[in-house]
Design an enzyme around this catalytic site. Structure first.
Site, PDB file in Angstrom:
ATOM      1  N   HIS A   5       0.880  -1.191   0.000  1.00  0.00           N
ATOM      2  CA  HIS A   5       0.000   0.000   0.000  1.00  0.00           C
ATOM      3  C   HIS A   5       0.904   1.224   0.000  1.00  0.00           C
ATOM      4  O   HIS A   5       1.479   1.584   1.024  1.00  0.00           O
ATOM      5  CB  HIS A   5      -0.899   0.017   1.228  1.00  0.00           C
ATOM      6  CG  HIS A   5      -1.881   1.149   1.249  1.00  0.00           C
ATOM      7  ND1 HIS A   5      -3.212   0.977   1.572  1.00  0.00           N
ATOM      8  CD2 HIS A   5      -1.757   2.472   0.991  1.00  0.00           C
ATOM      9  CE1 HIS A   5      -3.842   2.126   1.509  1.00  0.00           C
ATOM     10  NE2 HIS A   5      -2.964   3.065   1.150  1.00  0.00           N
ATOM     11  N   ASP A  39       1.251   2.544   3.566  1.00  0.00           N
ATOM     12  CA  ASP A  39       0.408   3.719   3.367  1.00  0.00           C
ATOM     13  C   ASP A  39       1.233   4.985   3.477  1.00  0.00           C
ATOM     14  O   ASP A  39       0.741   6.038   3.894  1.00  0.00           O
ATOM     15  CB  ASP A  39      -0.762   3.753   4.368  1.00  0.00           C
ATOM     16  CG  ASP A  39      -1.850   4.750   3.977  1.00  0.00           C
ATOM     17  OD1 ASP A  39      -1.879   5.165   2.811  1.00  0.00           O
ATOM     18  OD2 ASP A  39      -2.656   5.127   4.855  1.00  0.00           O
ATOM     19  N   HIS A  41      -4.631  -0.890   5.613  1.00  0.00           N
ATOM     20  CA  HIS A  41      -4.294  -0.111   6.801  1.00  0.00           C
ATOM     21  C   HIS A  41      -5.288  -0.344   7.950  1.00  0.00           C
ATOM     22  O   HIS A  41      -5.956   0.580   8.422  1.00  0.00           O
ATOM     23  CB  HIS A  41      -4.148   1.373   6.493  1.00  0.00           C
ATOM     24  CG  HIS A  41      -5.208   1.986   5.623  1.00  0.00           C
ATOM     25  ND1 HIS A  41      -6.556   1.807   5.833  1.00  0.00           N
ATOM     26  CD2 HIS A  41      -5.110   2.794   4.544  1.00  0.00           C
ATOM     27  CE1 HIS A  41      -7.230   2.470   4.918  1.00  0.00           C
ATOM     28  NE2 HIS A  41      -6.377   3.079   4.121  1.00  0.00           N
ATOM     29  N   HIS A  43     -10.506   0.867   1.534  1.00  0.00           N
ATOM     30  CA  HIS A  43     -10.297   1.827   2.604  1.00  0.00           C
ATOM     31  C   HIS A  43     -11.508   1.665   3.515  1.00  0.00           C
ATOM     32  O   HIS A  43     -12.600   2.136   3.194  1.00  0.00           O
ATOM     33  CB  HIS A  43     -10.195   3.247   2.055  1.00  0.00           C
ATOM     34  CG  HIS A  43      -9.971   4.285   3.118  1.00  0.00           C
ATOM     35  ND1 HIS A  43      -8.810   5.023   3.185  1.00  0.00           N
ATOM     36  CD2 HIS A  43     -10.739   4.697   4.160  1.00  0.00           C
ATOM     37  CE1 HIS A  43      -8.882   5.840   4.232  1.00  0.00           C
ATOM     38  NE2 HIS A  43     -10.051   5.659   4.833  1.00  0.00           N
ATOM     39  N   LYS A  53      -9.233  -0.549  -6.131  1.00  0.00           N
ATOM     40  CA  LYS A  53      -9.302   0.102  -4.821  1.00  0.00           C
ATOM     41  C   LYS A  53     -10.654   0.766  -4.613  1.00  0.00           C
ATOM     42  O   LYS A  53     -11.117   1.564  -5.430  1.00  0.00           O
ATOM     43  CB  LYS A  53      -8.198   1.153  -4.698  1.00  0.00           C
ATOM     44  CG  LYS A  53      -8.181   1.925  -3.386  1.00  0.00           C
ATOM     45  CD  LYS A  53      -7.928   0.992  -2.187  1.00  0.00           C
ATOM     46  CE  LYS A  53      -7.942   1.765  -0.873  1.00  0.00           C
ATOM     47  NZ  LYS A  53      -6.655   2.392  -0.575  1.00  0.00           N
ATOM     48  N   HIS A  57       1.586   5.365  -1.619  1.00  0.00           N
ATOM     49  CA  HIS A  57       1.260   6.570  -2.378  1.00  0.00           C
ATOM     50  C   HIS A  57       2.546   7.173  -2.932  1.00  0.00           C
ATOM     51  O   HIS A  57       3.459   7.499  -2.167  1.00  0.00           O
ATOM     52  CB  HIS A  57       0.560   7.600  -1.492  1.00  0.00           C
ATOM     53  CG  HIS A  57      -0.766   7.153  -0.972  1.00  0.00           C
ATOM     54  ND1 HIS A  57      -1.950   7.372  -1.635  1.00  0.00           N
ATOM     55  CD2 HIS A  57      -1.096   6.472   0.166  1.00  0.00           C
ATOM     56  CE1 HIS A  57      -2.947   6.851  -0.942  1.00  0.00           C
ATOM     57  NE2 HIS A  57      -2.454   6.303   0.160  1.00  0.00           N
TER      58      HIS A  57
END
Length: 346
Positions: free
Chosen positions: A13, A247, A174, A136, A99, A15
């Site tokens: 995960h 994350d 997460h 999420h 996602k 970004h």
């Protein structure tokens, strides 16, 4: 133990953003990690296979020379996602997962799903072709307390979805609560969870006690201490249903240090050192490889990495940068609030 050699880890995960930010942060991941599942919440989001292919090209172009790294691409689920395009992306080998962002749940999620029923044709196709759904796991209704969003999501959205589509493979990303850990443990099949570096280390007091600390603010927000301890117990257990998803989420400092700061903690720089500290503290260093390098590939049906990395315990604390300078601006690096003595041997 003074050194530990494990298979090269993956980040399930991550970004990376885009443009100058991407170029400024990609090396912090590719230095230690072989692969990472790349989040699609750009502006505009990555909603089609063509979008994902173009984004993958930009990631590879930004890699530091000599680094070996494979971005695993995802699609941003909307209520209008084309199931045929999703299946084509999966068949091509480009798309690893889709996602689900509940609309308004986190950064750049306003185009996410408000009505799960409208996304059912895509979810049914994903279940049929074996493409995982990454969620999420928070509701966004204003009457639900922010610290209860994950538990309510499990009860009102995720559990009904899994009963409706039991063959759908779901990753709770997460995970931040004991509720989430217990729910994953209770499942017979098709459910796993990623756990971040920072949620193993911080609880909500760190954000709020003694003043607001914006660089510890993330979504899902850190919870009570009993939840943090449940996460640590799961991560260090060796249970194959739990694996690392950092994350790691870079934001430039002015967007964190303001009246309405962005959610996200940047951990790519020192994650492996932080994890070695946590696992050593919990007398579980022998389980670190499972959490960081084995369980994730097993869940996503990918081979484990053949390369190895070695973590060395230094007598003197390792110094990491306070912030990373990028073409988009400076990004503060996660401070675990204790000295780090484990370091990846270069």
């Amino acid at each position: 133990m003074q050194s530990l050699t494990i298979r090269r880890p993956d980040d399930w995960h991550l970004h990376l953003r885009d443009g100058a930010m991407l170029e400024g942060v990609i090396g912090d991941t590719s230095r230690d990690f072989a692969r990472a599942i790349i989040m699609p919440n750009l502006v505009p989001p990555v909603v089609t296979t063509a979008d994902a292919e173009a984004y993958r090209g930009r990631i590879l172009a930004a890699l530091p020379k000599g680094d070996s790294f494979q971005p695993l691409m995802t699609l941003y689920l909307t209520e209008h996602t084309d199931a045929d395009d999703v299946e084509a992306g999966k068949k091509s080998g480009l798309i690893t997962a889709v996602k689900l962002y509940p609309a308004g749940a986190t950064t750049n999620s306003h185009g996410g799903v408000s009505d799960i029923d409208k996304a059912m044709p895509v979810l049914e196709r994903m279940a049929r072709i074996g493409l995982p759904l990454c969620v999420h796991g928070e509701v966004t209704t204003p009457d639900v307390d922010i610290f209860d969003r994950e538990a309510v999501f499990i009860e009102t959205v995720l559990d009904p979805l899994r009963k409706r589509l039991p063959e759908l493979k779901v990753t709770m990303e997460h995970v931040t609560t004991k509720d989430g850990i217990d729910y994953i443990k209770s499942a017979n099949a098709n459910l796993a969870g990623s756990i971040t570096t920072h949620h193993l280390i911080i609880n909500r007091n760190v954000i709020l006690v003694g003043g607001i600390r914006p660089h510890y603010y993330c979504l899902p927000v850190a919870k009570r201490e009993n939840h943090r301890l449940a996460l640590r117990a799961a991560a260090t257990s060796g249970d194959a249903r739990f694996f690392l998803g950092t994350d790691s989420a870079p934001h430039v400092d002015p967007l964190k240090e303001c009246a309405c700061g962005c959610a996200g903690i940047y951990t790519s720089v020192n994650t492996m050192s932080c994890l070695a500290h946590v696992f050593e503290q919990d007398s579980a260093l022998e389980k670190l490889e499972a959490f960081a390098s084995l369980n994730g590939p097993g869940w996503y049906g990918l081979p484990v990495n053949e390369d190895r990395i070695t973590l060395v315990r230094r007598e003197k604390a390792v110094e990491f940068p306070v912030r990373v300078d990028t073409g988009a601006g400076s990004v503060t690096v996660f401070d675990p609030m204790f000295p780090l003595h484990w370091d990846v041997q270069r």
